[in-house]
Design a protein around this motif. Sequence first.
Motif, PDB file in Angstrom:
ATOM      1  N   ARG A  91       1.038  -1.326  -0.025  1.00 44.07           N
ATOM      2  CA  ARG A  91      -0.055   0.228  -0.012  1.00 44.07           C
ATOM      3  C   ARG A  91       0.901   1.227  -0.049  1.00 44.07           C
ATOM      4  O   ARG A  91       1.992   1.260   0.699  1.00 44.07           O
ATOM      5  CB  ARG A  91      -0.952  -0.191   1.336  1.00 44.07           C
ATOM      6  N   LEU A  92       0.455   2.181  -0.884  1.00 48.87           N
ATOM      7  CA  LEU A  92       1.147   3.351  -1.069  1.00 48.87           C
ATOM      8  C   LEU A  92       0.483   4.607  -0.242  1.00 48.87           C
ATOM      9  O   LEU A  92      -0.636   4.836  -0.605  1.00 48.87           O
ATOM     10  CB  LEU A  92       1.717   3.715  -2.290  1.00 48.87           C
ATOM     11  N   SER A  93       1.080   5.476   0.431  1.00 51.92           N
ATOM     12  CA  SER A  93       0.354   6.794   0.769  1.00 51.92           C
ATOM     13  C   SER A  93       1.114   7.877   0.730  1.00 51.92           C
ATOM     14  O   SER A  93       2.460   7.648   0.686  1.00 51.92           O
ATOM     15  CB  SER A  93      -0.295   6.797   2.477  1.00 51.92           C
ATOM     16  N   TYR A  94       1.023   9.234   0.692  1.00 47.18           N
ATOM     17  CA  TYR A  94       1.936  10.110   0.404  1.00 47.18           C
ATOM     18  C   TYR A  94       1.378  11.420   1.182  1.00 47.18           C
ATOM     19  O   TYR A  94       0.161  11.358   1.381  1.00 47.18           O
ATOM     20  CB  TYR A  94       1.975  10.514  -0.899  1.00 47.18           C
ATOM     21  N   ASP A  95       2.251  12.458   1.366  1.00 48.21           N
ATOM     22  CA  ASP A  95       2.045  13.712   2.014  1.00 48.21           C
ATOM     23  C   ASP A  95       2.894  14.688   1.565  1.00 48.21           C
ATOM     24  O   ASP A  95       4.080  14.050   0.943  1.00 48.21           O
ATOM     25  CB  ASP A  95       2.199  13.599   3.491  1.00 48.21           C
ATOM     26  N   THR A  96       2.669  15.783   1.305  1.00 49.22           N
ATOM     27  CA  THR A  96       3.502  16.913   0.590  1.00 49.22           C
ATOM     28  C   THR A  96       3.195  18.198   1.299  1.00 49.22           C
ATOM     29  O   THR A  96       1.874  18.509   1.654  1.00 49.22           O
ATOM     30  CB  THR A  96       3.323  17.159  -0.819  1.00 49.22           C
ATOM     31  N   ASN A  97       4.358  19.044   1.321  1.00 46.58           N
ATOM     32  CA  ASN A  97       4.109  20.438   1.724  1.00 46.58           C
ATOM     33  C   ASN A  97       4.611  21.466   0.711  1.00 46.58           C
ATOM     34  O   ASN A  97       4.637  22.478   0.912  1.00 46.58           O
ATOM     35  CB  ASN A  97       4.607  20.839   3.120  1.00 46.58           C
ATOM     36  N   ILE A  98       4.540  20.987  -0.506  1.00 50.10           N
ATOM     37  CA  ILE A  98       5.140  21.632  -1.722  1.00 50.10           C
ATOM     38  C   ILE A  98       4.004  22.425  -2.191  1.00 50.10           C
ATOM     39  O   ILE A  98       2.813  22.025  -2.568  1.00 50.10           O
ATOM     40  CB  ILE A  98       5.775  20.858  -2.900  1.00 50.10           C
ATOM     41  N   PRO A  99       3.921  24.005  -2.149  1.00 48.76           N
ATOM     42  CA  PRO A  99       2.891  24.790  -2.452  1.00 48.76           C
ATOM     43  C   PRO A  99       2.482  24.236  -3.702  1.00 48.76           C
ATOM     44  O   PRO A  99       3.246  24.237  -4.693  1.00 48.76           O
ATOM     45  CB  PRO A  99       3.413  26.158  -2.478  1.00 48.76           C
ATOM     46  N   ARG A 100       1.136  24.371  -4.302  1.00 47.44           N
ATOM     47  CA  ARG A 100       0.870  23.956  -5.730  1.00 47.44           C
ATOM     48  C   ARG A 100       1.088  25.100  -6.861  1.00 47.44           C
ATOM     49  O   ARG A 100       1.029  26.389  -6.128  1.00 47.44           O
ATOM     50  CB  ARG A 100      -0.466  23.647  -5.551  1.00 47.44           C
ATOM     51  N   GLN A 101       1.359  24.740  -7.982  1.00 52.94           N
ATOM     52  CA  GLN A 101       1.586  25.815  -8.821  1.00 52.94           C
ATOM     53  C   GLN A 101       2.445  26.859  -8.612  1.00 52.94           C
ATOM     54  O   GLN A 101       2.370  28.030  -9.086  1.00 52.94           O
ATOM     55  CB  GLN A 101       0.115  26.449  -9.088  1.00 52.94           C
ATOM     56  N   THR A 102       3.575  26.506  -8.134  1.00 50.79           N
ATOM     57  CA  THR A 102       4.703  27.619  -7.637  1.00 50.79           C
ATOM     58  C   THR A 102       5.824  27.134  -8.577  1.00 50.79           C
ATOM     59  O   THR A 102       6.871  27.850  -8.447  1.00 50.79           O
ATOM     60  CB  THR A 102       5.344  27.563  -6.225  1.00 50.79           C
TER      61      THR A 102
END
Length: 338
Positions: A91-102
């Motif tokens: 099973r894969l899960s993810y998280d990100t704090n990279i601002p979108r469309q930057t």
Amino acid sequence: MAGDKNAAIEHRAYARVGLLGNPSDVYYGRTISFSLGNFWASVKLEPSQDLVNRLESDGYYGGVRLLMAICKIFHNHCKDNGITLRRENFRLSYDTNIPRQTGLSGSSAIVCAALSCLLDFYEVRHLIKVEVRPNLILNAEKELGIVAGLQDRVAQVYGGLVYMDFNKKHKEELGHGEYEPMDEGLLPSLHLIYAENPSDSGKVHSTVRQRWLSGDEFIICTMEEVADIALEGRTALIEKDYAKFANLMNRNFDLRRQMFGDNALGALNIEMVEIARRVGAASKFTGSGGAVVVYCPEGPSQAKLLEYECKKAGFLFQPVQVMPSFLNEIDLGTMSSK
């Protein structure tokens, strides 16, 4: 990564900054990029009894589809290259704090982190060359219609500061560019400006690409000049000629502006560049818009002034954190010898 087969595997991939030469990477040019420690995506792989494609998201648009795409591309690459994979579910899960469309490569960071998990889960890191991995990441994104070049994925796979040459002959012979890791200690202090609500950066390449393919002399010559900026920038950084480096950053943006035009670049993006220039700093896009990388040649006092101006204008401003190379001994062992 031998050991407990039931243990979860987790990897981070960081945002990236196209420092010099972009967007010539998609035009057989040259670029210098680095891995940006301020933002990242993380992916966790857990052995599971469930089906392989049971994926969990943390709300980043298209993230689940990105994970599915890299699983498909990875499995196809292994099959085509005679790499045997054991039959086990995960099973894969993810998280990100990279601002979108930057323009900081949020989608490719998710894919890059997932690929690292797959390499370790199947214990095939030694069988897939470092130079080839950016292609796998790009191919996964292409599955979803994302139009981009190899530069971002190279920076995210390698980490640190990387000089890249995408000359046509080399790409056609080997299927990838020539990638040269540089000492990230050569970089001066840099800053980042970005907008909280940026406009979409995805349409910026459209007309220029068509004109380049059609043999437009102005676009072809200007893009070659942009590629040369990365070559000159490499020398400037090695020689620590930061006055030259500042001029090259500004020139890079000016050439992009001439080719793409203000309408394509967007008023908000142009204002981020110009707010830095008004206080005497050098600035250019980190990617195709949404964020700007800045060098303040006069040091902390100039940076402080710029921070104040950004706050007044409603832009976010922060020091850049450069991540060192991510490559371990196994990775280095896969690299083509010069």
